[in-house]
Scaffold this motif. Sequence first.
Motif, PDB file in Angstrom:
ATOM      1  N   UNK A   9       3.643  18.883  48.105  1.00 48.86           N
ATOM      2  CA  UNK A   9       4.210  18.483  47.888  1.00 48.86           C
ATOM      3  C   UNK A   9       5.604  17.813  47.039  1.00 48.86           C
ATOM      4  N   UNK A  11       7.845  16.267  44.276  1.00 48.21           N
ATOM      5  CA  UNK A  11       8.064  15.889  43.692  1.00 48.21           C
ATOM      6  C   UNK A  11       8.934  15.223  42.960  1.00 48.21           C
ATOM      7  N   UNK A  13      11.617  13.672  39.302  1.00 46.31           N
ATOM      8  CA  UNK A  13      10.907  12.364  38.261  1.00 46.31           C
ATOM      9  C   UNK A  13      11.475  11.329  37.743  1.00 46.31           C
ATOM     10  N   UNK A  15      13.114  10.700  34.827  1.00 49.50           N
ATOM     11  CA  UNK A  15      13.757  11.399  33.943  1.00 49.50           C
ATOM     12  C   UNK A  15      14.656  12.181  34.210  1.00 49.50           C
ATOM     13  N   UNK A  16      14.879  12.822  35.198  1.00 45.34           N
ATOM     14  CA  UNK A  16      15.955  13.366  35.279  1.00 45.34           C
ATOM     15  C   UNK A  16      16.857  12.971  35.908  1.00 45.34           C
ATOM     16  N   UNK A  28      11.285   6.958  28.020  1.00 42.80           N
ATOM     17  CA  UNK A  28       9.528   7.725  27.763  1.00 42.80           C
ATOM     18  C   UNK A  28       8.784   6.773  26.842  1.00 42.80           C
ATOM     19  N   UNK A  31       4.503   9.175  26.719  1.00 42.93           N
ATOM     20  CA  UNK A  31       4.464  10.655  27.470  1.00 42.93           C
ATOM     21  C   UNK A  31       4.439  10.104  28.726  1.00 42.93           C
ATOM     22  N   UNK A  32       5.301   9.122  29.729  1.00 44.21           N
ATOM     23  CA  UNK A  32       5.255   8.838  30.692  1.00 44.21           C
ATOM     24  C   UNK A  32       6.733   8.391  31.081  1.00 44.21           C
ATOM     25  N   UNK A  33       7.351   9.429  31.878  1.00 43.95           N
ATOM     26  CA  UNK A  33       8.654   8.580  31.929  1.00 43.95           C
ATOM     27  C   UNK A  33       9.156   7.982  33.091  1.00 43.95           C
ATOM     28  N   UNK A  87      -3.958   1.963  40.006  1.00 44.24           N
ATOM     29  CA  UNK A  87      -4.387   3.198  39.190  1.00 44.24           C
ATOM     30  C   UNK A  87      -3.726   3.830  37.473  1.00 44.24           C
ATOM     31  N   UNK A  90      -0.850   2.921  36.466  1.00 48.70           N
ATOM     32  CA  UNK A  90       0.631   2.886  37.266  1.00 48.70           C
ATOM     33  C   UNK A  90       0.052   2.121  38.713  1.00 48.70           C
ATOM     34  N   UNK A 136       7.546   8.246  39.506  1.00 46.63           N
ATOM     35  CA  UNK A 136       7.396   9.585  40.010  1.00 46.63           C
ATOM     36  C   UNK A 136       7.941   8.832  41.046  1.00 46.63           C
ATOM     37  N   UNK A 140       5.678  14.221  50.787  1.00 51.01           N
ATOM     38  CA  UNK A 140       4.410  14.990  51.448  1.00 51.01           C
ATOM     39  C   UNK A 140       4.837  15.483  53.085  1.00 51.01           C
TER      40      UNK A 140
END
Lengths: 324, 285
Positions: A9, A11, A13, A15-16, A28, A31-33, A87, A90, A136, A140
């Motif tokens: 996988x 990933x 993110x 945030x970056x 943020x 706690x979720x970016x 989900x 999300x 994110x 895969x």
Amino acid sequence: MDTGPWNRRFVHDLLFATEGSGWHEPELKDSIGFRWSGPGYFSILRVPAPAGAGRGEAHLLLSPSEPLPAVVVFLNGRRLEVMQRRLGTFGVLDFAWDAAAMAGEARAEFWFHAERLQRLPAPGERMRSVGFRLSTLAIEPAAAGPAPAGEALALIAGSRFLRDRLHVAAGRPRLAFRSDGEARLLEMRLEGARLGPSAQPHLTLALRATADVMDLALAAPGRPALALHQGVAGRLALPEGLSPRDRLLVARLLATLPEAFGRWLDEAMTGAAPDAELLAFWRRGLARLARGGEGFLAAALADGPDPFAEDPALPFAWPAQVPG
Amino acid sequence: MRVTEVALATSIPPRMRRPGPGGEDAGPAWRTACLASWAAPGWRVVTVNPAEEFAALGALPPEIGTANAAPGVADVYGRAGTWVGDALARAVSTGAPVVGLVNADIRLDLRPARRAALAERASRAMLVCNRMDVGHAAQAAGPFYRYGYDLVLMPREMAGRLALDGFALGVPWWDYWVVLDALLQDLPVQVVQCDGIRHLAHPQAWNQPAWRRALGVLMANLGPRRAALERLGMGAVAEAVADLLLAIAPRETEGYPLDDMMTVAGTRFGIEIVRLAERRAWRLD
């Protein structure tokens, strides 16, 4: 190699730092970016990706009462079928692609086309246009992937040869789209381009696409246009009148066009409401043209004249007149 | 008789509160389900608690062993608890080839094939597993929480190489530190997402002073090995943030606004560690 129940996988993110365009600054929350897409409808992410078929998940952060946003996803100019599910906090966009979508591509270029935008205040700032919040992107590979390259030295040597002796740059692209009956036309003006040692203040590449056939005319100011053709099978016909080295340079230039198109997207799509299908058509067409250019290069380097025979410092020589 | 392949340590709390439908407390039922889910053929579990806590734990499943926790957590973090190193040592002492830690509010819905896959891979590398958050006990799908590792498995020999002094279960940062500690020693680490590692979602409310104190422990461990951080290729920003934290973490009380700086820089450094770990990420079907 059978991976059993394990799936590698990758990933990414938000945030970056991201490579691409059409995203606001990272935030943020709980706690979720994430990053809001915007200010236009069109957002691009370019990420390393394994060759071959694969699947992906884009995780969109939602507010509790927020419906799943309608987002169309393209990979390398191919529209992907997207399944949406919710989900928790999300929304997840699930999509998959076949090997052809990554064929000849160094990276995966994802386009996200938001159906609607809204105006929201930036934290402590002005109002801004936003689409959806991407947290994110996970991808895969469908299979274990190719074995580690056994030709690493040849690859390194080849890369250095291309960089040192066949250096090209497409420069800054400016694009104009037109149509002529059934044909789709694209004019690419490449400012500050380079063919080998020769700087080209600007090059003009006129492309005419009909069905699976592409006709091109490459021109520099004061020079007659060079005519090129790519047939249904993808084989590229380059013009006579160029030296073997300069034909390789033209083929190399064609191979850089998808990347140049991406740079233009990053610059031109800010705040835009583009025709995503038209852009996808040309993204696929340029990728096919690039593969044709790389195919020509491969054949010429393998079986053509000695590529080391010509002095790499010789300037690119436009033919005085184009053979009829 | 089947030998123990995997030994897990945890620290079961006397009580667990979780918001349930209609305002009811879903915590007790979730706690019971978690306790019942950990042990399996070849998997053994020990709960390590302060001695005075056992009376309040109630009846435990017979598969769960017990051990008295070493003292001192309350002195540092303001409430009784269990040192991470102490808990892991109890797992190591079983002689199992794979040892690990599981947070007490994690329910393992793992069929034998998944347990076997985890045990096999954890015999070669540290596996740090994200939890899947569910809204209620019957939910079988949910988002993964990427910024934490609630089940950690590793070869027994690797456990002996980790420096865990000062970290306590139930306090943040120990899960990030085990990742960083292993990678600084060139030990293999893999992030795992498996939908059988479930967590009943609830609002997070970190105790900020404890959060910063544990971050300080991490930085104190990192300080002597700062040079090794460069080899990990985390990037200039991550290294600069680490240097900032190394400078201010021991001096948090020296005035405005060092505590806020620690919070912001610590958050960034934490997600840098997550990104570093996710260079080797896997999904287990």
